[in-house]
Write a protein that holds these residues in place. Structure first.
Motif, PDB file in Angstrom:
ATOM      1  N   VAL A  42      51.957  35.360  42.323  1.00 23.31           N
ATOM      2  CA  VAL A  42      51.021  36.085  43.189  1.00 23.31           C
ATOM      3  C   VAL A  42      51.715  37.274  43.843  1.00 23.31           C
ATOM      4  N   ARG A  43      52.964  37.097  44.242  1.00 23.66           N
ATOM      5  CA  ARG A  43      53.697  38.189  44.888  1.00 23.66           C
ATOM      6  C   ARG A  43      53.771  39.424  43.989  1.00 23.66           C
ATOM      7  N   ILE A  49      46.234  43.424  45.149  1.00 29.74           N
ATOM      8  CA  ILE A  49      45.495  42.693  46.182  1.00 29.74           C
ATOM      9  C   ILE A  49      45.276  43.595  47.390  1.00 29.74           C
ATOM     10  N   LEU A 165      40.079  39.018  38.433  1.00 30.86           N
ATOM     11  CA  LEU A 165      41.167  38.104  38.781  1.00 30.86           C
ATOM     12  C   LEU A 165      41.346  37.140  37.618  1.00 30.86           C
ATOM     13  N   ASN A 167      44.510  35.276  34.643  1.00 29.57           N
ATOM     14  CA  ASN A 167      45.877  34.767  34.515  1.00 29.57           C
ATOM     15  C   ASN A 167      46.500  35.079  33.162  1.00 29.57           C
ATOM     16  N   VAL A 183      47.384  37.552  37.437  1.00 30.61           N
ATOM     17  CA  VAL A 183      48.444  36.692  37.972  1.00 30.61           C
ATOM     18  C   VAL A 183      48.969  35.838  36.818  1.00 30.61           C
ATOM     19  N   THR A 185      50.589  33.090  35.568  1.00 26.68           N
ATOM     20  CA  THR A 185      51.105  31.783  35.977  1.00 26.68           C
ATOM     21  C   THR A 185      51.692  30.989  34.809  1.00 26.68           C
ATOM     22  N   SER A 201      46.440  29.741  42.018  1.00 24.71           N
ATOM     23  CA  SER A 201      46.642  31.182  42.252  1.00 24.71           C
ATOM     24  C   SER A 201      45.346  31.840  42.693  1.00 24.71           C
ATOM     25  N   HIS A 202      44.228  31.404  42.142  1.00 19.34           N
ATOM     26  CA  HIS A 202      42.940  31.978  42.550  1.00 19.34           C
ATOM     27  C   HIS A 202      42.667  31.704  44.020  1.00 19.34           C
ATOM     28  N   MET A 204      44.826  31.118  46.364  1.00 23.18           N
ATOM     29  CA  MET A 204      45.757  31.899  47.172  1.00 23.18           C
ATOM     30  C   MET A 204      45.296  33.349  47.298  1.00 23.18           C
ATOM     31  N   VAL A 205      44.898  33.944  46.188  1.00 23.56           N
ATOM     32  CA  VAL A 205      44.499  35.358  46.196  1.00 23.56           C
ATOM     33  C   VAL A 205      43.209  35.556  46.997  1.00 23.56           C
TER      34      VAL A 205
END
Length: 304
Positions: A42-43, A49, A165, A167, A183, A185, A201-202, A204-205
C-alpha cells in the motif's frame, strides 16, 4: 478474453505449496508473515491515494459524492467503509455510497453472473444520476471485472472522476481510470482467494481515502471525531469524554452543554472554547466550513 491464470493474484504462492500439510501454528505464522507485506504494498501507491483524496475533498466541497463500485468481496469492502461514514462523521448516507453487483442481497449471498455483466455496472450508476462532481472508485482485485469496467466507463462518460483499485499491474480497469491504484500484493496464501491479502489492501486504502477526506473537510478536531452521530450510551459517554478532554471542563458541566446542543459535540466545543452562545457557535462553524480550529479562532480563512 484475457487469461485469468496469468494474473498475479491467481498465481500459486510457493511458500504455501504444502498448506494442507502444515500445522495450525505454521499456517498462522505464515499468514501473519504474508499479511505484513500488505502495508508495504500500500505504501508504494500513496502518491495515487493522495491524488484520489484531493479529488474526493474537492467533490465534497462542491456538492459531489464518493461512490465505491465492486463485486463480491471487493464490493463488500466498499459497503463496509461507506456505511461507517454516517455514524463516525455525521454525514448523509448519500455522501459516501457503495454500489454492489447484484444489489443489497449480494452482501450476504453471491448473485451468480452479476460481476460478469458490464451493462449492469453502467445501469446501476445510471440510476444514481452520476455527474461531473462525483468521484467513482471501481474496486476489483483481478482488475478485470466486467461489472466494474462497465461502471467506470459510464462514470467517465458522465465527466465524473474515475479511480480504479486493483491488485495486478496493467489492470484492464486502470484503462478506465483517471487515477489507477494498483496495489501489488502478490499470490495469495490460498491460491486465488483474494478475500485475503488483496481484500486487506482494499480495506486499508478505502479507510485512508474516506478518513483523510473527512479530516480535510472539517469532520475532525485534533484527532477526535467531533461530528460523530451520538446514538447510544457508549457514544454519549465518548462525546462527554471528548468535550472534557478538549475543554478541561468537569463531566457535569460538559454533559449539561451537550444536552443543550442535543449532543452535537462540535457545537459544544466551539461554545465553550470561543465562549459564545449556541447560535453564535453555529454561525462560527458554518463560516469556518466546519473546522473547529478556525471557528474557535474566528478565522474562517485559516489553514484547515
Amino acid at each position: 478474453m484475457e487469461k485469468l491464470s496469468l494474473l498475479t493474484t491467481e498465481q500459486s504462492n510457493p511458500k504455501t505449496s504444502r498448506l494442507d500439510e502444515m500445522s495450525i501454528e505454521d499456517i498462522l505464522n505464515t499468514m501473519n508473515d504474508e499479511d505484513q507485506t500488505v502495508a508495504l504494498a500500500v505504501r508504494q501507491v500513496i502518491p495515487q491515494i493522495e491524488k484520489t483524496i484531493e479529488k474526493v475533498v474537492e467533490a465534497f466541497k462542491n456538492g459531489g459524492r464518493l461512490l465505491y463500485v465492486g463485486a463480491g468481496t471487493s464490493g463488500r469492502i466498499g459497503v463496509m467503509d461507506a456505511v461507517e461514514c454516517p455514524p463516525t462523521f455525521g454525514t448523509s448516507p448519500a455522501l459516501v455510497k457503495a454500489v454492489l453487483a447484484g444489489g443489497k442481497g449480494a452482501m450476504y449471498h453471491a448473485v451468480e453472473g452479476a460481476e460478469d455483466d458490464e451493462a449492469l455496472g453502467a445501469k446501476d450508476l445510471t440510476d444514481l444520476q452520476i455527474n461531473n462532481r462525483d468521484v467513482i472508485i471501481g474496486i476489483a482485485a483481478s482488475g478485470r471485472t466486467p461489472y466494474v469496467k462497465g461502471a467506470l466507463a459510464y462514470a467517465r462518460s458522465c465527466g465524473a472522476t474515475t479511480v480504479s483499485l486493483s491488485n495486478n499491474e496493467a489492470s484492464i480497469i486502470s484503462d478506465y481510470a483517471d487515477i489507477p491504484i494498483e496495489v501489488i500484493t502478490g499470490p495469495e496464501i490460498l491460491t486465488g482467494s483474494t478475500r485475503l491479502r488483496a481484500a486487506t489492501s482494499h480495506k486499508m486504502v478505502l479507510n485512508m481515502i474516506s478518513t483523510t477526506a473527512m479530516v480535510k473537510t472539517g469532520k475532525v478536531y485534533q484527532n477526535l471525531m467531533v461530528d460523530l452521530n451520538v446514538s447510544n450510551f457508549k457514544l454519549r459517554e465518548r462525546a462527554k469524554k471528548m468535550v472534557c478532554m478538549i475543554t478541561e471542563l468537569d463531566e457535569n458541566k460538559a454533559e449539561s452543554i451537550l444536552i443543550e446542543t442535543e449532543y452535537n459535540v462540535k457545537l459544544a466545543i466551539v461554545m465553550i472554547l470561543a465562549e459564545v452562545d449556541k447560535e453564535t457557535a453555529q454561525s462560527l462553524i458554518e463560516a469556518a466550513g466546519g473546522f473547529v480550529v478556525k471557528a474557535v479562532k474566528h478565522d474562517p480563512e485559516g489553514e484547515g
